[in-house]
Design a protein around this motif. Structure first.
Motif, PDB file in Angstrom:
ATOM      1  N   ILE A 104       0.858  -1.190   0.000  1.00 44.24           N
ATOM      2  CA  ILE A 104       0.000   0.000   0.000  1.00 44.24           C
ATOM      3  C   ILE A 104       0.893   1.238   0.000  1.00 44.24           C
ATOM      4  CG2 ILE A 104      -1.680   1.347   1.328  1.00 44.24           C
ATOM      5  CD1 ILE A 104      -2.941  -1.228   2.204  1.00 44.24           C
ATOM      6  N   ALA A 105       0.782   2.052  -1.047  1.00 44.37           N
ATOM      7  CA  ALA A 105       1.665   3.210  -1.209  1.00 44.37           C
ATOM      8  C   ALA A 105       1.099   4.484  -0.606  1.00 44.37           C
ATOM      9  CB  ALA A 105       1.956   3.430  -2.695  1.00 44.37           C
ATOM     10  N   GLU A 106      -0.197   4.554  -0.409  1.00 41.70           N
ATOM     11  CA  GLU A 106      -0.844   5.751   0.134  1.00 41.70           C
ATOM     12  C   GLU A 106      -0.230   6.136   1.483  1.00 41.70           C
ATOM     13  OE1 GLU A 106      -2.670   8.945   0.659  1.00 41.70           O
ATOM     14  OE2 GLU A 106      -3.499   7.849  -1.067  1.00 41.70           O
ATOM     15  N   GLN A 107      -0.072   7.456   1.709  1.00 40.60           N
ATOM     16  CA  GLN A 107       0.542   7.946   2.934  1.00 40.60           C
ATOM     17  C   GLN A 107      -0.466   8.491   3.942  1.00 40.60           C
ATOM     18  OE1 GLN A 107       3.815   7.715   3.687  1.00 40.60           O
ATOM     19  NE2 GLN A 107       4.226   6.700   1.734  1.00 40.60           N
ATOM     20  N   ASP A 108      -1.608   8.945   3.466  1.00 40.65           N
ATOM     21  CA  ASP A 108      -2.603   9.576   4.343  1.00 40.65           C
ATOM     22  C   ASP A 108      -3.328   8.493   5.156  1.00 40.65           C
ATOM     23  OD1 ASP A 108      -4.690  10.870   5.568  1.00 40.65           O
ATOM     24  OD2 ASP A 108      -5.331  11.977   3.786  1.00 40.65           O
ATOM     25  N   PRO A 109      -3.158   8.477   6.483  1.00 36.34           N
ATOM     26  CA  PRO A 109      -3.767   7.410   7.286  1.00 36.34           C
ATOM     27  C   PRO A 109      -5.297   7.413   7.231  1.00 36.34           C
ATOM     28  CG  PRO A 109      -2.830   9.117   8.700  1.00 36.34           C
ATOM     29  CD  PRO A 109      -2.358   9.390   7.309  1.00 36.34           C
ATOM     30  N   LEU A 110      -5.907   8.587   7.154  1.00 32.13           N
ATOM     31  CA  LEU A 110      -7.364   8.646   7.115  1.00 32.13           C
ATOM     32  C   LEU A 110      -7.902   8.084   5.798  1.00 32.13           C
ATOM     33  CD1 LEU A 110      -8.129  12.098   8.804  1.00 32.13           C
ATOM     34  CD2 LEU A 110      -7.939   9.824   9.845  1.00 32.13           C
ATOM     35  N   ARG A 111      -7.218   8.376   4.711  1.00 29.98           N
ATOM     36  CA  ARG A 111      -7.645   7.850   3.410  1.00 29.98           C
ATOM     37  C   ARG A 111      -7.475   6.334   3.368  1.00 29.98           C
ATOM     38  NH1 ARG A 111      -5.600  10.982  -1.770  1.00 29.98           N
ATOM     39  NH2 ARG A 111      -6.994  12.490  -0.753  1.00 29.98           N
ATOM     40  N   ILE A 112      -6.370   5.852   3.947  1.00 26.79           N
ATOM     41  CA  ILE A 112      -6.151   4.411   3.992  1.00 26.79           C
ATOM     42  C   ILE A 112      -7.269   3.724   4.775  1.00 26.79           C
ATOM     43  CG2 ILE A 112      -4.638   2.590   4.895  1.00 26.79           C
ATOM     44  CD1 ILE A 112      -2.271   4.469   4.364  1.00 26.79           C
ATOM     45  N   LEU A 113      -7.612   4.285   5.934  1.00 24.93           N
ATOM     46  CA  LEU A 113      -8.659   3.703   6.757  1.00 24.93           C
ATOM     47  C   LEU A 113     -10.006   3.690   6.035  1.00 24.93           C
ATOM     48  CD1 LEU A 113      -7.697   5.288  10.192  1.00 24.93           C
ATOM     49  CD2 LEU A 113      -7.799   2.838   9.692  1.00 24.93           C
ATOM     50  N   ALA A 114     -10.266   4.730   5.268  1.00 28.10           N
ATOM     51  CA  ALA A 114     -11.542   4.832   4.563  1.00 28.10           C
ATOM     52  C   ALA A 114     -11.623   3.882   3.370  1.00 28.10           C
ATOM     53  CB  ALA A 114     -11.772   6.272   4.108  1.00 28.10           C
ATOM     54  N   GLU A 115     -10.466   3.574   2.765  1.00 29.84           N
ATOM     55  CA  GLU A 115     -10.476   2.817   1.508  1.00 29.84           C
ATOM     56  C   GLU A 115     -10.124   1.338   1.658  1.00 29.84           C
ATOM     57  OE1 GLU A 115      -7.763   4.910  -0.964  1.00 29.84           O
ATOM     58  OE2 GLU A 115      -9.116   6.617  -1.318  1.00 29.84           O
ATOM     59  N   GLN A 116      -9.344   0.990   2.688  1.00 33.58           N
ATOM     60  CA  GLN A 116      -8.838  -0.376   2.798  1.00 33.58           C
ATOM     61  C   GLN A 116      -9.667  -1.215   3.785  1.00 33.58           C
ATOM     62  OE1 GLN A 116      -6.398  -1.649   0.938  1.00 33.58           O
ATOM     63  NE2 GLN A 116      -6.100   0.323  -0.093  1.00 33.58           N
ATOM     64  N   PRO A 117      -9.741  -2.539   3.567  1.00 30.70           N
ATOM     65  CA  PRO A 117     -10.388  -3.406   4.554  1.00 30.70           C
ATOM     66  C   PRO A 117      -9.648  -3.342   5.884  1.00 30.70           C
ATOM     67  CG  PRO A 117      -9.205  -4.696   2.907  1.00 30.70           C
ATOM     68  CD  PRO A 117      -9.209  -3.283   2.405  1.00 30.70           C
ATOM     69  N   HIS A 118     -10.371  -3.587   6.964  1.00 27.72           N
ATOM     70  CA  HIS A 118      -9.846  -3.318   8.301  1.00 27.72           C
ATOM     71  C   HIS A 118      -9.818  -4.584   9.151  1.00 27.72           C
ATOM     72  CE1 HIS A 118      -8.859  -0.239  11.337  1.00 27.72           C
ATOM     73  NE2 HIS A 118      -9.460  -1.042  12.198  1.00 27.72           N
ATOM     74  N   VAL A 119      -8.650  -4.843   9.754  1.00 29.32           N
ATOM     75  CA  VAL A 119      -8.531  -5.888  10.769  1.00 29.32           C
ATOM     76  C   VAL A 119      -8.728  -5.181  12.112  1.00 29.32           C
ATOM     77  CG1 VAL A 119      -7.068  -7.670  11.785  1.00 29.32           C
ATOM     78  CG2 VAL A 119      -6.930  -7.200   9.324  1.00 29.32           C
ATOM     79  N   ARG A 120      -9.858  -5.410  12.729  1.00 28.55           N
ATOM     80  CA  ARG A 120     -10.307  -4.581  13.847  1.00 28.55           C
ATOM     81  C   ARG A 120      -9.798  -5.074  15.198  1.00 28.55           C
ATOM     82  NH1 ARG A 120     -14.667  -0.723  13.873  1.00 28.55           N
ATOM     83  NH2 ARG A 120     -14.667   0.211  15.940  1.00 28.55           N
ATOM     84  N   TYR A 121      -9.212  -4.152  15.946  1.00 31.36           N
ATOM     85  CA  TYR A 121      -8.850  -4.394  17.344  1.00 31.36           C
ATOM     86  C   TYR A 121     -10.174  -4.505  18.112  1.00 31.36           C
ATOM     87  CZ  TYR A 121      -6.230  -3.440  21.734  1.00 31.36           C
ATOM     88  OH  TYR A 121      -5.661  -3.497  22.977  1.00 31.36           O
TER      89      TYR A 121
END
Length: 226
Positions: A104-121
């Motif tokens: 994943i090359a994207e640097q913006d953490p908020l954009r990554i969270l919005a766009e990528q599937p999430h392994v949830r704590y």
């Protein structure tokens, strides 16, 4: 006052005079982090004490301590007021970071969270509740593909490419070459606190004071090494 004095008469003045068992509850990241060295130092100072380690998640450990089943508990500080009869000692303050697969090359953490599937704590855990609050404040709806409580397992799933995760910088994954990108949250960084809990009536006992000192020293040593 007479009963209290009578009870104190049976308590040794020095840790090396103690005999018997000390039941200690601890979350997984403490067991693989600073706790082993702290228990070694406790053993050296109080050789006749048998430390019994009781693993568990924070909420369960808090309940066990409150019920008198533990002498001390190391857990994540809960997001609610603790009973006044419990003494709190902060051991570590751990920042949350975003971890992603290497591709994943994207640097913006908020954009990554919005766009990528999430392994949830795990949302039921104290740390997971902090993640929930952060996502709510940032108005981000994540696509959860898996939810679990164990930090090193979360890292493994992120390494496999299953998704991204918000976790604290804690656990064995920091000691190996984990194949993940670690992205800081900058000004948005939030923290979880690892605390030692004891009943106030016991915190000044020689053995309990010694254990607290061993923990504080070793937690600081681990922090300095990081």
């Amino acid at each position: 006052e007479i009963f209290e004095l009578f009870n104190r008469m049976s308590i040794p003045d020095h840790p090396d005079e103690y005999r018997g068992e000390m039941k200690i509850g601890a979350i997984a990241s403490a067991q693989t982090g600073f706790l082993p060295q702290a228990l070694l130092r406790l053993r050296q100072r109080a050789p006749s004490v048998e430390a019994k380690l009781m693993p568990g998640v924070s909420l369960n450990l808090l309940s066990q301590l409150d019920a008198g089943e533990l002498d001390a508990a190391i857990l994540i500080k809960p997001p609610f007021e603790l009973p006044k009869e419990l003494h709190v000692q902060v051991l570590e303050t751990e920042p949350f970071v975003l971890i992603t697969p290497l591709d994943i090359a994207e640097q913006d953490p908020l954009r990554i969270l919005a766009e990528q599937p999430h392994v949830r704590y795990d949302r039921a855990s104290f740390g997971g509740r902090q993640v929930t609050q952060f996502l709510r404040e940032q108005r981000i709806e994540v696509r959860v593909v898996l939810e679990l409580d164990e930090l090193d397992a979360i890292v493994k799933f992120v390494e496999s490419g299953l998704g991204v995760a918000l976790i604290p910088r804690a656990g064995l994954w920091l000691e190996r070459d984990a194949r993940v990108r670690v992205i800081g949250l900058g000004e948005m960084t939030f923290f979880r606190q690892v605390v030692l809990l004891m009943r106030r009536t016991q915190r000044d006992l020689p053995l309990h004071k010694l254990f607290a000192q061993c923990l504080a020293r070793d937690a600081q040593s681990v922090k300095s090494a990081d």
